[in-house]
Write a protein that holds these residues in place. Structure first.
Motif, PDB file in Angstrom:
ATOM      1  N   THR A  30      -6.731   4.225   2.621  1.00 34.77           N
ATOM      2  CA  THR A  30      -7.823   3.726   1.776  1.00 34.77           C
ATOM      3  C   THR A  30      -7.345   2.623   0.821  1.00 34.77           C
ATOM      4  OG1 THR A  30      -7.479   5.597   0.256  1.00 34.77           O
ATOM      5  CG2 THR A  30      -9.209   5.811   1.919  1.00 34.77           C
ATOM      6  N   VAL A  31      -6.101   2.685   0.369  1.00 37.72           N
ATOM      7  CA  VAL A  31      -5.556   1.595  -0.461  1.00 37.72           C
ATOM      8  C   VAL A  31      -5.470   0.313   0.355  1.00 37.72           C
ATOM      9  CG1 VAL A  31      -3.480   0.739  -1.617  1.00 37.72           C
ATOM     10  CG2 VAL A  31      -4.276   3.059  -2.060  1.00 37.72           C
ATOM     11  N   PHE A  32      -4.951   0.418   1.583  1.00 41.84           N
ATOM     12  CA  PHE A  32      -4.829  -0.742   2.458  1.00 41.84           C
ATOM     13  C   PHE A  32      -6.193  -1.396   2.686  1.00 41.84           C
ATOM     14  CE2 PHE A  32      -4.923  -2.748   6.616  1.00 41.84           C
ATOM     15  CZ  PHE A  32      -3.770  -3.526   6.615  1.00 41.84           C
TER      16      PHE A  32
ATOM     17  N   SER B  37       0.829  -1.202   0.000  1.00 43.58           N
ATOM     18  CA  SER B  37       0.000   0.000   0.000  1.00 43.58           C
ATOM     19  C   SER B  37       0.867   1.258   0.000  1.00 43.58           C
ATOM     20  CB  SER B  37      -0.921   0.014   1.223  1.00 43.58           C
ATOM     21  OG  SER B  37      -1.766  -1.123   1.235  1.00 43.58           O
ATOM     22  N   SER B  38       1.953   1.235   0.750  1.00 41.91           N
ATOM     23  CA  SER B  38       2.855   2.386   0.824  1.00 41.91           C
ATOM     24  C   SER B  38       3.554   2.623  -0.509  1.00 41.91           C
ATOM     25  CB  SER B  38       3.899   2.172   1.925  1.00 41.91           C
ATOM     26  OG  SER B  38       3.295   1.971   3.174  1.00 41.91           O
ATOM     27  N   VAL B  39       4.116   1.567  -1.067  1.00 44.39           N
ATOM     28  CA  VAL B  39       4.833   1.680  -2.342  1.00 44.39           C
ATOM     29  C   VAL B  39       3.892   2.166  -3.443  1.00 44.39           C
ATOM     30  CG1 VAL B  39       6.015   0.367  -4.151  1.00 44.39           C
ATOM     31  CG2 VAL B  39       6.558  -0.056  -1.745  1.00 44.39           C
TER      32      VAL B  39
ATOM     33  N   PRO C 293      -6.702  14.288  -1.881  1.00 47.43           N
ATOM     34  CA  PRO C 293      -6.277  13.547  -0.692  1.00 47.43           C
ATOM     35  C   PRO C 293      -4.757  13.412  -0.641  1.00 47.43           C
ATOM     36  CG  PRO C 293      -8.084  12.420  -1.794  1.00 47.43           C
ATOM     37  CD  PRO C 293      -7.651  13.519  -2.704  1.00 47.43           C
ATOM     38  N   GLY C 294      -4.211  13.470   0.569  1.00 44.08           N
ATOM     39  CA  GLY C 294      -2.781  13.332   0.742  1.00 44.08           C
ATOM     40  C   GLY C 294      -2.352  11.879   0.776  1.00 44.08           C
ATOM     41  N   MET C 295      -1.054  11.653   0.907  1.00 47.02           N
ATOM     42  CA  MET C 295      -0.519  10.303   0.847  1.00 47.02           C
ATOM     43  C   MET C 295      -0.974   9.430   2.012  1.00 47.02           C
ATOM     44  SD  MET C 295       3.319  10.410  -0.700  1.00 47.02           S
ATOM     45  CE  MET C 295       3.625  10.959  -2.379  1.00 47.02           C
ATOM     46  N   ILE C 296      -1.106  10.008   3.189  1.00 48.88           N
ATOM     47  CA  ILE C 296      -1.538   9.212   4.345  1.00 48.88           C
ATOM     48  C   ILE C 296      -2.961   8.723   4.132  1.00 48.88           C
ATOM     49  CG2 ILE C 296      -2.060   9.272   6.813  1.00 48.88           C
ATOM     50  CD1 ILE C 296       0.255  11.192   7.173  1.00 48.88           C
TER      51      ILE C 296
END
Length: 355
Positions: free
Chosen positions: A324-326, A293-295, A316-319
């Motif tokens: 939401t990806v996770f 999710s981070s990558v 939306p920011g990266m956090i």
């Protein structure tokens, strides 16, 4: 020179659009196709599954100004029934399937016909590109860029060009659709993939993806809807596997097999008086999901800002995207597994053959 000038043959085209409550999009979609430079657009069929908003009124108003637009009744509601009704009425040599809520490039129709003629394929389409207007859609759009979110499906790869087992939407020869009996009405969520497998079984490599055929899709806008969608996907993939045990893609089995084996492993660890390190392995799997999710969030940040995000609110920011990806990746796997398991129990234990 326009793209239409490059096409040496102009087969007549029927565009078929199954709809249900698409008042926010249907006029834009239909008007976009009507403004196409393609010279032989014969008709646009719109099969309504019982809309309760203003979809029908909008379509009828459009039809009053252009006789090529025709409203078709679909009392069975589901897309496979709608598509089959439109196929039975289609007068065009080519049947282009469209959705009522997608965004299409201005040359979408021309590119479909050009690819269909030049490749000799039986069905052509492009990659399934995503757009987002809220944070959940943002996470889903990014998650589909991961192998964990797309299973390696070629139609999810924007730069892929070549043959595949299915495409997003599709542009078919109407004769083939009628010859093979249209779409399977017992499989209401995976009917496109199932039909494409029939094409491949009957004609060999015949489903072609072109990166020049561009359309964009808004995914589900809540996590509950996302889980429900993938639950239905899992059910549909099980039914497709029953019909095509030899040719069905293995990616439809992977989430089910992995989670089933892992569940059995956890049960054994809890039930046996030995330590099988299930807690440690569970933590490891979650760490892998966190890393993925981070990558994904970092690597696709430029693409997200430039192409995916279409919302009016602040990007939306990266956090936010990481979270939401996770969640999206997790729900995709669990939803698909649950649907596949539900349908297999329904079929194998209760002997229910259809949906």
């Amino acid at each position: 020179m326009t793209h239409s000038d490059e096409i040496t043959s102009f087969p007549s085209v029927t565009i078929g659009i199954p709809v249900l409550n698409e008042e926010a999009h249907i006029e834009r979609v239909v008007s976009g196709f009507l403004s196409s430079e393609y010279p032989n657009l014969l008709e646009i069929l719109i099969a309504d599954g019982g809309s309760t908003d203003k979809t029908r009124e909008i379509v009828l108003e459009l039809a009053s100004n252009d006789p090529r637009i025709k409203l078709i009744e679909n009392p069975d509601k589901y897309q496979s029934f709608a598509l089959n009704r439109m196929i039975s009425l289609a007068e065009g040599e080519v049947f282009l399937r469209a959705d009522g809520h997608c965004v299409y490039s201005s040359d979408y129709l021309e590119q479909c016909i050009d690819t269909l003629i030049k490749t000799g394929a039986r069905n052509v389409g492009g990659a399934q590109r995503y757009m987002a207007k809220n944070r959940v859609q943002a996470g889903v759009s990014l998650a589909t860029r991961s192998f964990l979110g797309n299973g390696g499906a070629k139609y999810m790869l924007e730069d892929y060009e070549g043959y595949a087992d299915t495409v997003f939407l599709g542009c078919f020869w109407t004769e083939d659709l009628k010859k093979l009996g249209g779409f399977n009405t017992e499989n209401i969520t995976n009917q496109d993939s199932e039909f494409n497998l029939r094409l491949v079984e009957n004609f060999g490599e015949s489903v072609f993806i072109s990166p020049k055929i561009k359309s964009w899709y808004y995914p589900r806008d809540t996590f509950f809807k996302l889980f429900k969608q993938y639950f239905r996907y899992g059910r549909g993939r099980f039914l497709t596997r029953l019909l095509h045990p030899k040719t069905g893609p293995i990616r439809g089995l992977i989430p089910f097999i992995f989670i089933l084996l892992f569940s059995i492993y956890l049960a054994l660890d809890l039930g046996l008086n030995v330590n099988l390190y299930s807690l440690e392995i569970t933590i490891l799997l979650l760490i892998i999901l966190v890393i993925e999710s981070s990558v994904l969030t970092i690597k696709k940040s430029k693409l997200f800002k430039g192409e995916i995000w279409r919302g009016e609110a602040k990007t939306p920011g990266m956090i936010s995207n990481f979270i939401t990806v996770f969640i999206s990746l997790l729900l995709m796997q669990l939803g698909h597994f649950s649907g596949f398991l539900y349908q297999s129990i329904k079929n194998k234990i209760f002997n229910h053959s259809g949906w």
